[in-house]
Scaffold this active site. Structure first.
Site, short mmCIF file in Angstrom:
data_model
loop_
_atom_site.label_atom_id
_atom_site.label_comp_id
_atom_site.label_asym_id
_atom_site.label_seq_id
_atom_site.Cartn_x
_atom_site.Cartn_y
_atom_site.Cartn_z
N MET A 130 25.00 8.54 0.55
CA MET A 130 24.67 9.86 2.13
C MET A 130 24.88 9.45 3.24
O MET A 130 26.28 10.27 3.91
CB MET A 130 23.28 10.18 1.57
CG MET A 130 23.33 11.72 1.83
SD MET A 130 24.30 13.09 0.88
CE MET A 130 23.80 13.41 -0.23
N GLN A 138 -8.93 -6.54 11.97
CA GLN A 138 -8.05 -5.04 11.10
C GLN A 138 -8.76 -3.63 11.22
O GLN A 138 -9.07 -3.04 10.21
CB GLN A 138 -8.44 -5.88 9.80
CG GLN A 138 -7.76 -7.05 9.34
CD GLN A 138 -7.58 -7.17 7.59
OE1 GLN A 138 -8.73 -7.02 7.13
NE2 GLN A 138 -6.01 -7.73 6.88
N LYS A 161 -17.84 -0.22 6.78
CA LYS A 161 -18.36 -1.39 5.62
C LYS A 161 -19.73 -1.14 5.69
O LYS A 161 -20.07 -1.25 4.84
CB LYS A 161 -18.00 -3.18 6.11
CG LYS A 161 -18.80 -3.38 5.63
CD LYS A 161 -17.62 -4.71 5.42
CE LYS A 161 -18.52 -6.10 4.31
NZ LYS A 161 -17.25 -6.94 4.09
N GLU A 164 0.47 -1.00 0.00
CA GLU A 164 0.13 -0.11 -0.36
C GLU A 164 1.03 1.66 0.16
O GLU A 164 0.75 2.61 -0.17
CB GLU A 164 -1.30 0.04 1.69
CG GLU A 164 -2.05 -0.98 1.32
CD GLU A 164 -1.68 -2.45 1.75
OE1 GLU A 164 -0.57 -2.34 2.17
OE2 GLU A 164 -2.99 -3.47 2.27
#
Lengths: 170, 589
Positions: free
Chosen positions: B484, B118, B167, B55
């Site tokens: 770096m 979740q 939902k 994601e």
């Protein structure tokens, strides 16, 4: 000319949409950016438009206070931000409930001081009083300090409510 | 009575609202609570869905899409881990002012707060890393909320907006509202105050050692703003320096351009800032990587700041004059005022100023010692630029030395062709961002210039590229180190290379092959041109593994906590600084 580095105390009035999470946005802004909150009060003030008014007392350099106001204005549900300290004269009040426990001369003395401060007794038992004191923050501070040696056991303060003098709204 | 039933499901309302907002592509990943939305997506063909592998990459891809098109990028993820995986991307978009709308699923409203499967308080978690966020509680509110989310994302200073959808709202029924019926109180100031603009023009005309300092705000304002800026700079004949985010806002090849400024900016840009008597900041924010040590920043300059975000003004640097509004509007008005007042720059002073600047330019600060044995990273980027510029490529980068070398050696003539993580400095940004750019510009040459460490942070997106036939080119400057980090350790931490060397790397050529892409490698300078040409000719995703000099450092450099006039030009200057200097409560890093 005030010094750029001088710490100033400002009272800021913020008109916000009365929606879930709006207080968290304001508080999160202060904690996330390391600004001070000395006092914060909030309640719905306009039920038809569903607006809440937040009064924040904060302190910082001129640059920081300017930042605080601009950062508040960036928040989407914030409609108005006014710096009461710089925008003209204003009045501010705070309410405190002060619990003092004890007996004998100290108990009598606490009542006498309450009278001087025009504090009301709103609860009483044989060994305690709860005083209600209203005034500027300094007055409330002074009252609490005087109660310390007289058996002060608990304090609850509302934080500052403030409003501009004169006829105009925010 | 079905024809009178205007009720739709939340999923239908959402997709209709997205279409009405002009969305063409969604970057996303399905999961439990958003399945009804994915079911709706399946039934239609107006919205294209790009299935990412993580994601975070969906958000960076939407950023690349948004930054290369000027449109709002759109992301769709599920609740809990799907949503928490977007945090880095959202923060990146907030720091770099990229307009995004991220739709996250949420557990049903009656389960919110119950530690459901979740579940994550995503409105709480994303509050500080979005411009604004919403939790939609009724399907009737959904359309209005989505329209407002797009309005907030693109108005004023752009930024990411999260819309959290439980939902039961997705499956529930409600009324659709078209965008025209959206009411909002969010109306940032766009037009600049004319009196303030007039004063700014007077200050500009009176300056003797002026410099334009332009940032990403001009690019965000749009192509028109960049053209107006170019017009104004050319009318004045003043030098113009760009921030990392502002590259492309002004043509790099224009003789008035003095290049990038800041920590790895050019000598001439930084010394011109330091020696100037007027800085005209358009859409930049006096970031610490730009200013160096604040108390010695541009000590003799008056400062004008043009910005759409009032909170950017006087945040780091006190300015003498500010104009709040959109760059395009303000620049247009400035040009009008300049013409109406028949302003003329100070010819003699300007000539002297340019002579001074040309002296600084003469130091040729981007020079490096080339080699015919080992590939110098700067050489690789210069060759990449020379061999691809005819294709007007879109360039993204990861974060680190390769990013700074690209900013120094790749010349950007146009806005929206340069996508890099400036504010947050997100390693792993470049590959997914390039993916989003390629989706928006299917026929264009899109190159992610990467380091071998950064690329591994989102390497999984090679599979997305192959699945969706997105021929992104990944050009890895492989020096076996987090370059770096290694450079700072060499210069600041006594050469103690603590955990900056990755002793094991994948074989990037085989890795490309495993993903179904093409892998190429160059180990000698003589091979660089060939791999670049081959890379361009392949119409598939390509990884090019360019083995570069591991010890090369990126110069010039303003060491942390130093001022513009204390630049280090190259390795011949023996540098030693103490780490973490503290200045009045501000730790400079």
């Amino acid at each position: 000319m005030s010094n750029e580095q001088e710490i100033e105390r400002h009272t800021i009035a913020v008109l916000v949409a009365n929606e879930a999470g709006v207080l968290a946005r304001v508080i999160g802004l202060f904690s996330g950016r390391g600004y001070n909150i000395e006092s914060l009060t909030v309640a719905e003030t306009d039920t038809t438009e569903s607006l809440s008014r937040i009064t924040i007392v904060t302190s910082g350099t001129k640059m920081i206070v300017e930042q605080i106001k601009n950062q508040l204005r960036r928040l989407v549900p914030v409609y108005k931000v006014a710096d009461l300290t710089t925008d003209g004269p204003h009045v501010s009040r705070e309410l405190a409930l002060v619990k003092v426990a004890g007996a004998g001369e100290k108990r009598v003395e606490s009542l006498r001081i309450a009278d001087i401060f025009r504090a009301n007794v709103i609860d009483s038992t044989n060994e305690s009083f709860v005083f209600e004191v209203v005034g500027a923050t300094e007055k409330v501070d002074a009252f609490i300090k005087l109660m310390e040696p007289l058996g002060l056991v608990d304090v609850s303060r509302t934080g500052v409510a403030a409003i501009a003098r004169g006829a105009n709204p925010l | 009575m079905a024809q009178h039933d205007t009720q739709m499901t939340g999923a239908e309302i959402l997709l209709k609202a997205l279409v009405d907002q002009g969305v063409e592509v969604i970057f996303g990943y399905p999961g439990g609570v958003v399945l009804p939305i994915y079911d709706e997506l399946f039934k239609q063909n107006r919205l294209r869905h790009i299935l990412v592998r993580h994601e975070q990459a969906a958000v960076h891809a939407a950023e690349g899409y948004a930054r290369s098109t000027g449109k709002v990028g759109c992301v769709l993820v599920t609740s809990g881990p799907g949503a928490t995986n977007t945090i880095t991307g959202l923060t990146d978009a907030l720091m770099d002012s990229v307009p995004l709308v991220c739709i996250t699923g949420q557990v049903p409203t009656h389960l919110i707060g119950n530690d459901a499967f979740q579940e994550a308080d995503i409105v709480g978690i994303t509050r500080p890393c979005t411009k604004h966020n919403y939790l939609v509680k009724k399907a009737d509110d959904l359309a209005r909320t989505v329209h407002e989310a797009f309005h907030v994302a693109k108005s004023g200073r752009p930024g990411p907006v999260v819309v959290d959808l439980p939902k039961d709202v997705i499956t529930g029924r409600g009324e659709y509202q078209p965008p025209s019926r959206m009411k909002t109180k969010y109306k940032p100031q766009v037009k600049g105050d004319l009196k303030a603009i007039e004063k700014a023009v007077e200050m500009i005309a009176a300056a003797k050692r002026p410099i334009f300092y332009v940032g990403g705000g001009v690019v965000n304002s749009g192509v028109a703003a960049c053209q107006l800026l170019t017009q104004l700079v050319r009318m004045t004949g003043y030098p113009c320096t760009q921030t990392l985010m502002g590259l492309g806002a002004f043509p790099a090849s224009d003789p008035l351009s003095v290049g990038m400024l800041g920590m790895h900016g050019t000598y001439e840009a930084n010394l011109a800032m330091h020696g100037s008597d007027l800085i005209i900041n358009v859409g930049a924010r006096f970031d610490d990587r730009i200013t160096g040590r604040l108390k010695d920043f541009a000590p003799t300059a008056k400062k004008i700041h043009i910005d759409i975000d009032p909170s950017s003004i006087n945040k780091n640097v006190m300015v003498d004059h500010a104009v709040v509004g959109d760059a395009a509007h303000i620049l247009e008005d400035m040009i009008k005022v300049w013409k109406a007042k028949q302003c003329r720059p100070h010819e003699k002073a300007l000539k002297e100023w340019w002579a001074t600047i040309d002296g600084w330019r003469g130091r040729n600060c981007l020079h490096y010692e080339n080699s015919n044995k080992i590939i110098k990273p700067q050489y690789a980027i210069q060759r990449l630029y020379e061999l691809t510029k005819y294709k007007n490529p879109y360039i993204t980068t990861e974060v680190g030395q390769h990013q700074m070398w690209t900013a120094q050696h790749f010349k950007f003539e146009q806005p929206c062709h340069w996508m890099t993580s400036g504010g947050l400095g997100t390693m792993g940004y470049g590959l997914p961002s390039a993916m989003g750019v390629q989706v928006a510009h299917p026929g264009a040459l899109v190159i992610d210039i990467a380091g071998e460490s950064s690329i591994q942070m989102n390497i999984q997106e090679m599979a997305t590229l192959c699945q969706h036939r997105l021929p992104v080119k990944v050009f890895i400057l492989n020096n076996q180190y987090m370059g770096m980090v290694r450079q700072w350790q060499e210069l600041i931490h006594g050469g103690r290379y603590s955990e900056s060397h990755m002793e094991h790397h994948p074989d990037f050529v085989k890795l490309a092959d495993a993903f179904g892409a093409v892998g190429l490698r160059a180990t000698k300078p003589s091979e660089v041109d060939d791999v670049i040409k081959e890379m361009i000719s392949v119409d598939r995703p390509v990884i090019v593994d360019v083995r570069t000099d591991a010890s090369e450092n990126c110069f010039p450099m303003i060491m942390p906590g130093m001022a513009h006039n204390e630049m280090v030009l190259g390795p011949e200057e023996n540098v030693h600084v103490e780490p973490g200097s503290d200045e009045g409560g501000m730790v400079l890093v």
